[in-house]
Design a protein around this motif. Structure first.
Motif, PDB file in Angstrom:
ATOM      1  N   GLU A   7      74.684  27.418   9.673  1.00  0.00           N
ATOM      2  CA  GLU A   7      74.489  27.944   8.494  1.00  0.00           C
ATOM      3  C   GLU A   7      73.875  26.687   7.399  1.00  0.00           C
ATOM      4  OE1 GLU A   7      76.190  29.924   4.421  1.00  0.00           O
ATOM      5  OE2 GLU A   7      77.463  29.683   6.069  1.00  0.00           O
ATOM      6  N   TYR A  13      70.197  25.888   6.014  1.00  0.00           N
ATOM      7  CA  TYR A  13      70.034  25.503   4.409  1.00  0.00           C
ATOM      8  C   TYR A  13      69.336  24.190   4.135  1.00  0.00           C
ATOM      9  CZ  TYR A  13      71.539  24.579  -0.213  1.00  0.00           C
ATOM     10  OH  TYR A  13      71.424  24.063  -1.522  1.00  0.00           O
ATOM     11  N   VAL A  48      65.862  26.071   3.329  1.00  0.00           N
ATOM     12  CA  VAL A  48      65.948  26.125   1.888  1.00  0.00           C
ATOM     13  C   VAL A  48      65.589  24.756   1.124  1.00  0.00           C
ATOM     14  CG1 VAL A  48      67.350  26.812  -0.108  1.00  0.00           C
ATOM     15  CG2 VAL A  48      67.544  27.905   2.281  1.00  0.00           C
ATOM     16  N   LYS A  49      66.232  23.597   1.652  1.00  0.00           N
ATOM     17  CA  LYS A  49      65.932  22.423   0.766  1.00  0.00           C
ATOM     18  C   LYS A  49      64.659  21.538   1.504  1.00  0.00           C
ATOM     19  CE  LYS A  49      67.817  21.366  -2.252  1.00  0.00           C
ATOM     20  NZ  LYS A  49      67.742  21.871  -3.546  1.00  0.00           N
ATOM     21  N   ARG A 103      77.688  26.503  -3.511  1.00  0.00           N
ATOM     22  CA  ARG A 103      77.410  26.915  -2.302  1.00  0.00           C
ATOM     23  C   ARG A 103      77.235  25.862  -1.153  1.00  0.00           C
ATOM     24  NH1 ARG A 103      71.440  29.089  -0.357  1.00  0.00           N
ATOM     25  NH2 ARG A 103      71.963  29.696   1.875  1.00  0.00           N
ATOM     26  N   PHE A 104      76.860  24.463  -1.664  1.00  0.00           N
ATOM     27  CA  PHE A 104      76.547  23.536  -0.788  1.00  0.00           C
ATOM     28  C   PHE A 104      77.925  22.927  -0.479  1.00  0.00           C
ATOM     29  CE2 PHE A 104      75.669  19.143   0.359  1.00  0.00           C
ATOM     30  CZ  PHE A 104      74.618  19.140   1.289  1.00  0.00           C
TER      31      PHE A 104
END
Length: 540
Positions: free
Chosen positions: A455, A459, A463-464, A509-510
């Motif tokens: 996960e 991310y 995502v990033k 979240r991170f």
């Protein structure tokens, strides 16, 4: 505590008793005071340890001489110099506490007696601790490039090289081999991700007209002294007016041409196995070499291979390499090498799970898992010492109980783990991993044992949109911190610059994803158990 040094001998370190202190230094390059690092280190450590910590904090390579000056004078005659300087006070023989470093006092740290990198090193905090403080970066700001791209400032590299004297060019090209050939060919400025590089393309293995002696002359005096010391070859007298390097190189090459066994005793199993592969005429691909960069570096360091044309897909071997390979190809020797390679590869897997392990427990585990039956003395001489010499592992010997420990971690981190294990004495045995877990480890590495890692990586990458290389660096740092059993704040301190550069904020979240990985990561402090597993054990 004692450790195996580069000469293969065991070095005894002074053991601290009772209370010690944690020192915090603020280190700033003189050329830009806006850049800094806060570094914590134990007061019992030496100036040489502080030097290493500074280089790690600024991501500099450790390949040059250095000095510290209380008077803040470059090349101070009263300063403390690299361990290789026999004529000045040595930095590795002076502890920080023994220097009487005062709070707010600033020293000069000068690194690289060519580029003259100068740093102000100020002691900003001292605090009492019951146990040794682990060396770590607490905070940092800004990036300092050790080798900036000067072409942007109008420097024309090709013109300068064309005008340089021929002997200077040859010497500079030889000296820059390890940086420019191995690293730059695969990851350097000329590399473009869009280039169509076929890693299955063959690498040509040819003889070289350079001798071992000529290649050894490219080494430093310290490197040759370390090689000869480890092989048990006495340093020859140096006639007045002669340089040490050519004399040492000639003597070493002469001795090895009489008997290659001292050199073979310095090679790891993988080094010997790959050397045989190179000389047997079998196909060797770029992919093979990518997996053996460390071994190629060893061949160059020992005068067995000339890699000047490696960027063109050519490896050139000296006649001495052929002699070594011929010995390694003998039936009995080859069988012995196969056993060593089995033990080496599985040793690294187990150490990736346990971090640090007693040799007397590690060897039976390896013998059981591989079906080998190596004795401890042979294991120490043929597996541990060669791998420790080339920095593949760390070998420590505790003074108080004479136990030999083997670690995948650096010496200081291994010491830290052993000191922390005393607080978890309820964990008597190392965690046992199932056959399925071991297979997963072989195929996907330690990441495969951490469910929450997928996960986090998704991310970062999706995502990033973090570059894959930087993502793997962050993952590597996170695994390292997890193995040491430290918290998320240490990870943030170590990787703060990279997180900011990639616009990764410590959102809820991170933070949750990072904490989940740290909870599930096998901990060296907990002998392979994760913090999550340890918590469940304590509840039962």
């Amino acid at each position: 505590m004692m450790k195996v040094c580069n000469n293969g001998k065991i070095h005894r370190e002074e053991k601290s008793m009772g209370e010690t202190k944690a020192y915090t230094f603020k280190v700033k390059p003189q050329e830009d005071s806006n850049i800094y690092r806060l570094i914590q280190i134990d007061s019992g450590k030496t100036l040489d340890d502080l030097h290493s910590a500074i280089l790690r904090a600024f991501d500099f390579t450790a390949e040059h001489l250095y000095m510290f000056s209380r008077n803040r004078k470059p090349y101070d005659k009263d300063g403390y110099y690299s361990p290789y300087d026999d004529e000045r006070r040595r930095a590795d023989q002076e502890t920080l506490s023994g220097l009487g470093w005062k709070l707010k006092e600033t020293w000069l740290y000068l690194y690289d007696f060519g580029d003259d990198w100068m740093f102000d090193v100020t002691l900003v905090k001292m605090e009492d601790t019951e146990k040794k403080a682990r060396t770590r970066q607490l905070e940092g700001k800004g990036v300092l490039e050790q080798y900036p791209a000067y072409e942007e400032d109008g420097w024309d590299e090709e013109d300068d090289w064309e005008d340089a004297p021929e002997d200077f060019v040859e010497e500079a090209e030889d000296a820059s081999f390890e940086d420019n050939i191995l690293r730059d060919f695969f990851l350097g400025e000329d590399w473009d991700e869009e280039d169509d590089l076929d890693i299955m393309s063959p690498v040509e293995v040819l003889p070289t007209n350079k001798t071992m002696e000529k290649l050894l002359k490219q080494k430093s005096k310290e490197e040759l002294e370390a090689l000869m010391g480890r092989m048990g070859i006495a340093l020859p007298p140096v006639p007045k007016g002669k340089r040490k390097v050519p004399v040492y190189a000639a003597a070493l090459a002469e001795e090895l041409n009489k008997d290659m066994e001292p050199l073979l005793g310095l090679l790891t199993g993988e080094s010997m196995e790959f050397l045989v592969q190179l000389t047997e005429g079998k196909k060797v691909t770029l992919a093979d070499c990518l997996g053996m960069l460390g071994e190629l570096d060893v061949y160059f360091a020992c005068g067995l291979a000339d890699l000047e044309d490696f960027d063109e897909g050519v490896i050139r071997l000296t006649p001495e390499a052929g002699k070594c390979a011929e010995i390694c190809s003998q039936k009995d020797r080859r069988q012995q090498i196969e056993v060593i390679v089995k033990l080496e590869s599985n040793m690294k897997r187990f150490l990736n799970m346990y971090g640090v392990m007693e040799a007397e427990k590690l060897l039976p585990l390896l013998n059981s898992y591989t079906g080998c039956s190596m004795e401890m003395e042979e294991f120490y001489d043929k597996v541990l010492v060669p791998n420790a010499y080339w920095d593949n592992i760390t070998v420590l010997k505790m003074e108080e109980d004479e136990i030999i420990y083997v670690s995948i971690l650096e010496e200081e981190d291994a010491e830290w783990v052993l000191s922390q294990r005393a607080e978890f004495d309820e964990i008597e045995d190392y965690r046992e991993f199932t056959t399925q877990e071991r297979k997963a480890l072989e195929q996907g590495g330690i990441i495969s044992l951490i469910p929450s890692m997928k996960e986090l990586m998704d991310y970062l990458l999706d995502v990033k949109e973090v570059e894959e290389e930087e993502c793997m660096f962050l993952v590597s740092e996170l695994l390292h911190e997890g193995m040491l059993g430290v918290d998320i704040e240490n990870f943030i301190a170590e990787c703060g610059d990279m997180l900011r550069d990639n616009d990764i904020r410590m959102t809820h979240r991170f933070r949750e994803m990072v904490e989940a990985v740290l909870e599930e990561c096998p901990s060296a402090v907990l002998k392979g158990y994760s913090m999550k597993e340890y918590g469940k054990m304590m509840e039962e």
